[in-house]
Design a protein around this motif. Structure first.
Motif, PDB file in Angstrom:
ATOM      1  N   TYR A  62      87.814  -2.447  23.568  1.00  0.00           N
ATOM      2  CA  TYR A  62      87.141  -2.492  24.859  1.00  0.00           C
ATOM      3  C   TYR A  62      88.107  -2.900  25.959  1.00  0.00           C
ATOM      4  CZ  TYR A  62      83.157  -3.255  28.010  1.00  0.00           C
ATOM      5  OH  TYR A  62      82.254  -3.179  29.044  1.00  0.00           O
ATOM      6  N   GLY A  63      89.107  -3.674  25.584  1.00  0.00           N
ATOM      7  CA  GLY A  63      90.103  -4.141  26.539  1.00  0.00           C
ATOM      8  C   GLY A  63      90.674  -5.477  26.108  1.00  0.00           C
ATOM      9  N   GLY A  64      92.004  -5.637  26.184  1.00  0.00           N
ATOM     10  CA  GLY A  64      92.614  -6.908  25.795  1.00  0.00           C
ATOM     11  C   GLY A  64      92.313  -7.254  24.361  1.00  0.00           C
ATOM     12  N   GLU A  65      91.700  -8.432  24.162  1.00  0.00           N
ATOM     13  CA  GLU A  65      91.327  -8.861  22.815  1.00  0.00           C
ATOM     14  C   GLU A  65      89.831  -8.669  22.549  1.00  0.00           C
ATOM     15  OE1 GLU A  65      91.426 -12.667  25.364  1.00  0.00           O
ATOM     16  OE2 GLU A  65      92.521 -10.791  25.203  1.00  0.00           O
ATOM     17  N   GLU A  66      89.204  -7.768  23.291  1.00  0.00           N
ATOM     18  CA  GLU A  66      87.789  -7.464  23.090  1.00  0.00           C
ATOM     19  C   GLU A  66      87.630  -6.107  22.405  1.00  0.00           C
ATOM     20  OE1 GLU A  66      84.983  -9.707  26.280  1.00  0.00           O
ATOM     21  OE2 GLU A  66      85.900  -7.842  26.961  1.00  0.00           O
ATOM     22  N   PHE A  67      86.719  -6.058  21.439  1.00  0.00           N
ATOM     23  CA  PHE A  67      86.451  -4.833  20.690  1.00  0.00           C
ATOM     24  C   PHE A  67      84.942  -4.609  20.611  1.00  0.00           C
ATOM     25  CE2 PHE A  67      90.509  -6.473  19.373  1.00  0.00           C
ATOM     26  CZ  PHE A  67      91.312  -5.344  19.328  1.00  0.00           C
ATOM     27  N   VAL A  68      84.570  -3.382  20.294  1.00  0.00           N
ATOM     28  CA  VAL A  68      83.166  -3.023  20.189  1.00  0.00           C
ATOM     29  C   VAL A  68      82.928  -2.352  18.842  1.00  0.00           C
ATOM     30  CG1 VAL A  68      81.298  -1.600  21.106  1.00  0.00           C
ATOM     31  CG2 VAL A  68      82.860  -2.746  22.672  1.00  0.00           C
ATOM     32  N   LEU A  69      81.907  -2.804  18.136  1.00  0.00           N
ATOM     33  CA  LEU A  69      81.410  -2.084  16.977  1.00  0.00           C
ATOM     34  C   LEU A  69      80.152  -1.334  17.403  1.00  0.00           C
ATOM     35  CD1 LEU A  69      81.682  -4.545  13.926  1.00  0.00           C
ATOM     36  CD2 LEU A  69      83.234  -2.696  14.584  1.00  0.00           C
ATOM     37  N   VAL A  70      80.136  -0.045  17.200  1.00  0.00           N
ATOM     38  CA  VAL A  70      78.962   0.771  17.504  1.00  0.00           C
ATOM     39  C   VAL A  70      78.318   1.148  16.179  1.00  0.00           C
ATOM     40  CG1 VAL A  70      78.124   2.910  18.543  1.00  0.00           C
ATOM     41  CG2 VAL A  70      79.973   1.622  19.634  1.00  0.00           C
ATOM     42  N   LEU A  71      77.049   0.804  16.029  1.00  0.00           N
ATOM     43  CA  LEU A  71      76.334   0.978  14.756  1.00  0.00           C
ATOM     44  C   LEU A  71      75.068   1.786  15.004  1.00  0.00           C
ATOM     45  CD1 LEU A  71      76.636  -2.773  13.659  1.00  0.00           C
ATOM     46  CD2 LEU A  71      78.154  -0.895  13.000  1.00  0.00           C
ATOM     47  N   PRO A  72      75.165   3.115  14.958  1.00  0.00           N
ATOM     48  CA  PRO A  72      73.970   3.948  15.163  1.00  0.00           C
ATOM     49  C   PRO A  72      73.179   4.111  13.874  1.00  0.00           C
ATOM     50  CG  PRO A  72      75.909   5.333  14.963  1.00  0.00           C
ATOM     51  CD  PRO A  72      76.396   3.908  14.850  1.00  0.00           C
ATOM     52  N   GLY A  73      71.901   4.440  14.046  1.00  0.00           N
ATOM     53  CA  GLY A  73      71.065   4.764  12.899  1.00  0.00           C
ATOM     54  C   GLY A  73      70.701   3.584  12.025  1.00  0.00           C
ATOM     55  N   LEU A  74      70.657   2.381  12.611  1.00  0.00           N
ATOM     56  CA  LEU A  74      70.323   1.179  11.848  1.00  0.00           C
ATOM     57  C   LEU A  74      69.125   0.466  12.458  1.00  0.00           C
ATOM     58  CD1 LEU A  74      73.822  -0.475  11.174  1.00  0.00           C
ATOM     59  CD2 LEU A  74      72.453   0.882   9.587  1.00  0.00           C
ATOM     60  N   ASP A  75      68.421  -0.280  11.620  1.00  0.00           N
ATOM     61  CA  ASP A  75      67.429  -1.212  12.128  1.00  0.00           C
ATOM     62  C   ASP A  75      68.141  -2.491  12.554  1.00  0.00           C
ATOM     63  OD1 ASP A  75      65.304   0.526  11.672  1.00  0.00           O
ATOM     64  OD2 ASP A  75      65.138  -0.113   9.572  1.00  0.00           O
ATOM     65  N   ALA A  76      67.418  -3.380  13.195  1.00  0.00           N
ATOM     66  CA  ALA A  76      68.042  -4.572  13.770  1.00  0.00           C
ATOM     67  C   ALA A  76      68.643  -5.494  12.701  1.00  0.00           C
ATOM     68  CB  ALA A  76      67.024  -5.324  14.617  1.00  0.00           C
TER      69      ALA A  76
END
Length: 287
Positions: free
Chosen positions: A172-186
């Motif tokens: 996402y930038g610098g030391e930030e990252f994103v996990l994208v998890l589609p098709g899942l319940d909470a």
């Protein structure tokens, strides 16, 4: 490529093919050159199928008055295949972060827009986990930026372990990252985020440098599928990222090294952090 004496078909008003009309050498050459120019433009954009069709049209024009049209040379086929592979590789590299080899912000934005566009046909929700390394500036200050880069690379490897089939990690930038998890319940999404946090915490960081310890804080925002809440409009990717950022703030303010998420309107911490007292409120609610 030199035109011989190509012919073009004349269509009647109903779109049916009529008699063929001869075309002069100069006109035929112009058509061939036009097809070749269009093919080159399409190829530069990676539109290989359309480019091939125009090249094929140019090829047909050149050999239109010959009984036996030659086959496309095998060398040309191999060259087209090579160009396709190179284009695919270049496209993939343009979507990757050069340091960590995770996906970059460009891919993240494109993929999220696509996921939101197909929300109406999704059978499960979409979870976005925004992840930040705790005290990473101290890691750089104490151990140097080269080791800091190695830490970022290793964190990405740990985050990407055990991801579901359609899940991915992006910087996402610098030391930030994103996990994208589609098709899942909470609930499964929370479990995946908590497992990722735990892998980072338990990793043998001292093998990189004595005294090194790395943890991450995570804010997990979950958006249900349209069928789960039909009256609720689709949330834009930017809004869901803002919600994840708000929950990341909660995880940071509640002691770090935790996963913060929202359940039944209340902010909670996952795993061992759930027993902490004084969970901070999110900066931006927006629910």
């Amino acid at each position: 490529m030199t035109a011989l004496r190509p012919e073009v078909a004349e269509s009647d008003r109903d779109g049916r093919r009529g008699a063929t009309l001869p075309v002069s050498d100069s006109e035929g050459t112009g058509l061939v050159q036009l097809h070749e120019s269009i093919a080159a433009l399409l190829a530069s954009r990676g539109q290989w199928r359309q480019a091939y069709q125009h090249l094929r049209s140019a090829f047909d024009l050149v050999y239109a008055d010959q009984d036996d049209q030659p086959q496309v040379p095998e060398q040309l086929r191999r060259e087209v295949d090579r160009l396709r592979r190179e284009h695919a590789e270049a496209r993939e590299q343009s979507l990757r972060d050069s340091l960590t080899d995770s996906y970059n912000r460009r891919y993240l934005d494109e993929r999220l827009l696509d996921l939101v566009a197909h929300r109406g046909t999704a059978t499960a929700g979409l979870a976005i986990a925004l992840i930040d390394l705790d005290w990473f500036k101290q890691v750089n200050d104490t151990f140097g930026h080269l080791l800091g880069d190695r830490v970022l690379q290793r964190v990405v490897e740990l985050l990407q372990e055990e991801l579901p089939e359609d899940g991915f990690c992006a910087r996402y930038g610098g030391e930030e990252f994103v996990l994208v998890l589609p098709g899942l319940d909470a609930s499964p999404a929370v479990e995946i985020a908590e497992s990722a946090r735990l892998r980072v915490e338990r990793h043998a960081w001292a093998s990189l440098a004595p005294g090194l310890r790395v943890t991450v804080s995570i804010g997990l925002a979950y958006e249900p599928a349209a069928g789960e809440s039909p009256a609720r409009p689709a949330v834009a990717p930017e809004q869901q990222l803002l919600r994840a950022d708000s929950l990341l703030y909660t995880a940071k303010q509640s002691g770090r090294n935790a996963v913060a998420y929202r359940e039944n309107g209340r902010v909670r911490l996952a795993g061992a952090a759930s027993g902490r007292r004084g969970i901070a409120e999110s900066r931006v609610v927006g629910y």
